[in-house]
Write a protein that holds these residues in place. Structure first.
Motif, PDB file in Angstrom:
ATOM      1  N   HIS A 239       3.363   0.573   3.067  1.00 39.75           N
ATOM      2  CA  HIS A 239       3.058  -0.450   4.056  1.00 39.75           C
ATOM      3  C   HIS A 239       3.038  -1.760   3.285  1.00 39.75           C
ATOM      4  O   HIS A 239       2.367  -1.875   2.257  1.00 39.75           O
ATOM      5  CB  HIS A 239       1.707  -0.206   4.722  1.00 39.75           C
ATOM      6  CG  HIS A 239       1.362  -1.273   5.696  1.00 39.75           C
ATOM      7  ND1 HIS A 239       0.473  -2.276   5.391  1.00 39.75           N
ATOM      8  CD2 HIS A 239       1.803  -1.523   6.945  1.00 39.75           C
ATOM      9  CE1 HIS A 239       0.380  -3.083   6.426  1.00 39.75           C
ATOM     10  NE2 HIS A 239       1.170  -2.651   7.384  1.00 39.75           N
TER      11      HIS A 239
ATOM     12  N   GLY B 259       3.403  -7.288   8.944  1.00 43.53           N
ATOM     13  CA  GLY B 259       3.466  -6.057   8.169  1.00 43.53           C
ATOM     14  C   GLY B 259       4.683  -5.242   8.530  1.00 43.53           C
ATOM     15  O   GLY B 259       5.266  -5.400   9.601  1.00 43.53           O
TER      16      GLY B 259
ATOM     17  N   GLN C 206       2.302  -5.814   3.617  1.00 40.06           N
ATOM     18  CA  GLN C 206       1.637  -6.820   4.450  1.00 40.06           C
ATOM     19  C   GLN C 206       1.792  -8.185   3.800  1.00 40.06           C
ATOM     20  O   GLN C 206       1.478  -8.354   2.616  1.00 40.06           O
ATOM     21  CB  GLN C 206       0.154  -6.482   4.596  1.00 40.06           C
ATOM     22  CG  GLN C 206      -0.592  -7.336   5.569  1.00 40.06           C
ATOM     23  CD  GLN C 206      -0.352  -6.933   7.010  1.00 40.06           C
ATOM     24  OE1 GLN C 206      -0.130  -5.765   7.294  1.00 40.06           O
ATOM     25  NE2 GLN C 206      -0.396  -7.892   7.897  1.00 40.06           N
TER      26      GLN C 206
ATOM     27  N   LEU D  49      -5.208   1.345   7.220  1.00 36.76           N
ATOM     28  CA  LEU D  49      -4.016   0.771   7.844  1.00 36.76           C
ATOM     29  C   LEU D  49      -4.048   0.949   9.358  1.00 36.76           C
ATOM     30  O   LEU D  49      -4.271   2.045   9.857  1.00 36.76           O
ATOM     31  CB  LEU D  49      -2.753   1.440   7.287  1.00 36.76           C
ATOM     32  CG  LEU D  49      -1.445   1.110   8.003  1.00 36.76           C
ATOM     33  CD1 LEU D  49      -1.132  -0.372   7.880  1.00 36.76           C
ATOM     34  CD2 LEU D  49      -0.314   1.942   7.434  1.00 36.76           C
TER      35      LEU D  49
ATOM     36  N   LEU E 185      -1.548   0.680  12.428  1.00 37.07           N
ATOM     37  CA  LEU E 185      -0.108   0.578  12.688  1.00 37.07           C
ATOM     38  C   LEU E 185       0.252  -0.552  13.643  1.00 37.07           C
ATOM     39  O   LEU E 185       1.414  -0.912  13.770  1.00 37.07           O
ATOM     40  CB  LEU E 185       0.431   1.904  13.219  1.00 37.07           C
ATOM     41  CG  LEU E 185       0.554   3.014  12.180  1.00 37.07           C
ATOM     42  CD1 LEU E 185       1.043   4.297  12.826  1.00 37.07           C
ATOM     43  CD2 LEU E 185       1.488   2.612  11.059  1.00 37.07           C
TER      44      LEU E 185
ATOM     45  N   ILE F 264      10.056  -1.172  11.105  1.00 39.76           N
ATOM     46  CA  ILE F 264      10.165   0.001  10.241  1.00 39.76           C
ATOM     47  C   ILE F 264      11.466  -0.163   9.475  1.00 39.76           C
ATOM     48  O   ILE F 264      12.539  -0.307  10.083  1.00 39.76           O
ATOM     49  CB  ILE F 264      10.191   1.298  11.081  1.00 39.76           C
ATOM     50  CG1 ILE F 264       8.912   1.413  11.912  1.00 39.76           C
ATOM     51  CG2 ILE F 264      10.396   2.511  10.175  1.00 39.76           C
ATOM     52  CD1 ILE F 264       8.989   2.439  13.020  1.00 39.76           C
TER      53      ILE F 264
ATOM     54  N   LEU G 239       1.609   4.817   0.882  1.00 43.29           N
ATOM     55  CA  LEU G 239       1.144   5.821   1.844  1.00 43.29           C
ATOM     56  C   LEU G 239       1.587   7.220   1.451  1.00 43.29           C
ATOM     57  O   LEU G 239       0.873   8.183   1.686  1.00 43.29           O
ATOM     58  CB  LEU G 239       1.659   5.490   3.245  1.00 43.29           C
ATOM     59  CG  LEU G 239       1.169   4.156   3.819  1.00 43.29           C
ATOM     60  CD1 LEU G 239       1.916   3.830   5.094  1.00 43.29           C
ATOM     61  CD2 LEU G 239      -0.324   4.228   4.059  1.00 43.29           C
TER      62      LEU G 239
ATOM     63  N   THR H  18       9.395   6.364   5.540  1.00 43.95           N
ATOM     64  CA  THR H  18       8.375   7.136   6.254  1.00 43.95           C
ATOM     65  C   THR H  18       8.047   8.459   5.584  1.00 43.95           C
ATOM     66  O   THR H  18       7.361   9.288   6.170  1.00 43.95           O
ATOM     67  CB  THR H  18       8.823   7.402   7.706  1.00 43.95           C
ATOM     68  OG1 THR H  18      10.021   8.188   7.700  1.00 43.95           O
ATOM     69  CG2 THR H  18       9.047   6.102   8.471  1.00 43.95           C
TER      70      THR H  18
ATOM     71  N   ARG I  65      -2.930   6.864   6.680  1.00 44.71           N
ATOM     72  CA  ARG I  65      -3.227   5.495   7.084  1.00 44.71           C
ATOM     73  C   ARG I  65      -4.726   5.235   7.185  1.00 44.71           C
ATOM     74  O   ARG I  65      -5.182   4.162   6.838  1.00 44.71           O
ATOM     75  CB  ARG I  65      -2.521   5.146   8.393  1.00 44.71           C
ATOM     76  CG  ARG I  65      -3.219   5.670   9.613  1.00 44.71           C
ATOM     77  CD  ARG I  65      -2.383   5.676  10.850  1.00 44.71           C
ATOM     78  NE  ARG I  65      -3.149   5.954  12.030  1.00 44.71           N
ATOM     79  CZ  ARG I  65      -3.892   7.028  12.256  1.00 44.71           C
ATOM     80  NH1 ARG I  65      -4.010   7.963  11.335  1.00 44.71           N
ATOM     81  NH2 ARG I  65      -4.541   7.197  13.387  1.00 44.71           N
TER      82      ARG I  65
ATOM     83  N   VAL J 205       2.255  -3.314  12.108  1.00 39.35           N
ATOM     84  CA  VAL J 205       3.637  -3.047  11.695  1.00 39.35           C
ATOM     85  C   VAL J 205       4.579  -3.733  12.671  1.00 39.35           C
ATOM     86  O   VAL J 205       4.613  -3.411  13.856  1.00 39.35           O
ATOM     87  CB  VAL J 205       3.906  -1.523  11.651  1.00 39.35           C
ATOM     88  CG1 VAL J 205       5.376  -1.243  11.437  1.00 39.35           C
ATOM     89  CG2 VAL J 205       3.066  -0.871  10.565  1.00 39.35           C
TER      90      VAL J 205
ATOM     91  N   THR K 264       0.847  -1.186   0.000  1.00 32.83           N
ATOM     92  CA  THR K 264       0.000   0.000   0.000  1.00 32.83           C
ATOM     93  C   THR K 264       0.882   1.234   0.000  1.00 32.83           C
ATOM     94  O   THR K 264       1.739   1.379   0.875  1.00 32.83           O
ATOM     95  CB  THR K 264      -0.918   0.029   1.239  1.00 32.83           C
ATOM     96  OG1 THR K 264      -1.688  -1.175   1.262  1.00 32.83           O
ATOM     97  CG2 THR K 264      -1.835   1.230   1.217  1.00 32.83           C
TER      98      THR K 264
ATOM     99  N   LEU L  99       6.519  -1.099   7.765  1.00 34.05           N
ATOM    100  CA  LEU L  99       6.488   0.229   7.175  1.00 34.05           C
ATOM    101  C   LEU L  99       7.817   0.419   6.472  1.00 34.05           C
ATOM    102  O   LEU L  99       8.877   0.337   7.100  1.00 34.05           O
ATOM    103  CB  LEU L  99       6.293   1.281   8.277  1.00 34.05           C
ATOM    104  CG  LEU L  99       6.205   2.734   7.840  1.00 34.05           C
ATOM    105  CD1 LEU L  99       4.998   2.959   6.930  1.00 34.05           C
ATOM    106  CD2 LEU L  99       6.108   3.642   9.070  1.00 34.05           C
TER     107      LEU L  99
END
Length: 104
Positions: free
Chosen positions: A29, A36, A31, A56, A58, A64, A10, A41, A51, A61, A8, A38
């Motif tokens: 993101h 999942g 999955q 989404l 978080l 990161i 973001l 950023t 999100r 997640v 996805t 991230l």
């Protein structure tokens, strides 16, 4: 049995819907089953605002991941750490990424 992988967007330079905003930068993101992450950023914490329209949570997640230390990929790291403080940060060994991570 293989798991589906869903990516996805973001944050990106362009958008195709009225519910989202664009900015110079990148955040995805990713999955895979129940796991999942991230990936980057973005330039700001815009990924956080985006999100909700994409559904989404978080909490899914697990980590990161930072591709590199440029501001347009790490600018939202502080917000990401606030929202998911226990998540691991995975990054390249480059000094600029380590400096960004220390600031958060």
């Amino acid at each position: 049995m293989s798991e589906s992988i869903h990516v996805t967007t973001l944050v990106e330079n362009s958008v195709n819907t009225r519910d989202l905003q664009a900015e110079h930068g990148l955040a995805f993101h990713i999955q895979a089953g129940s796991r999942g992450l991230l990936f980057d950023t973005g330039q700001t914490d815009l990924f956080f605002a985006q999100r909700a329209p994409v559904g989404l949570d978080l909490k899914t997640v697990g980590a990161i991941v930072l591709s590199h230390g440029h501001y347009d990929h790490t600018g939202g790291l502080k917000r990401a750490r606030e929202e998911a403080p226990q998540r691991a940060i995975v990054s390249s060994p480059f000094r600029c990424v380590r400096e960004v991570c220390r600031q958060c």
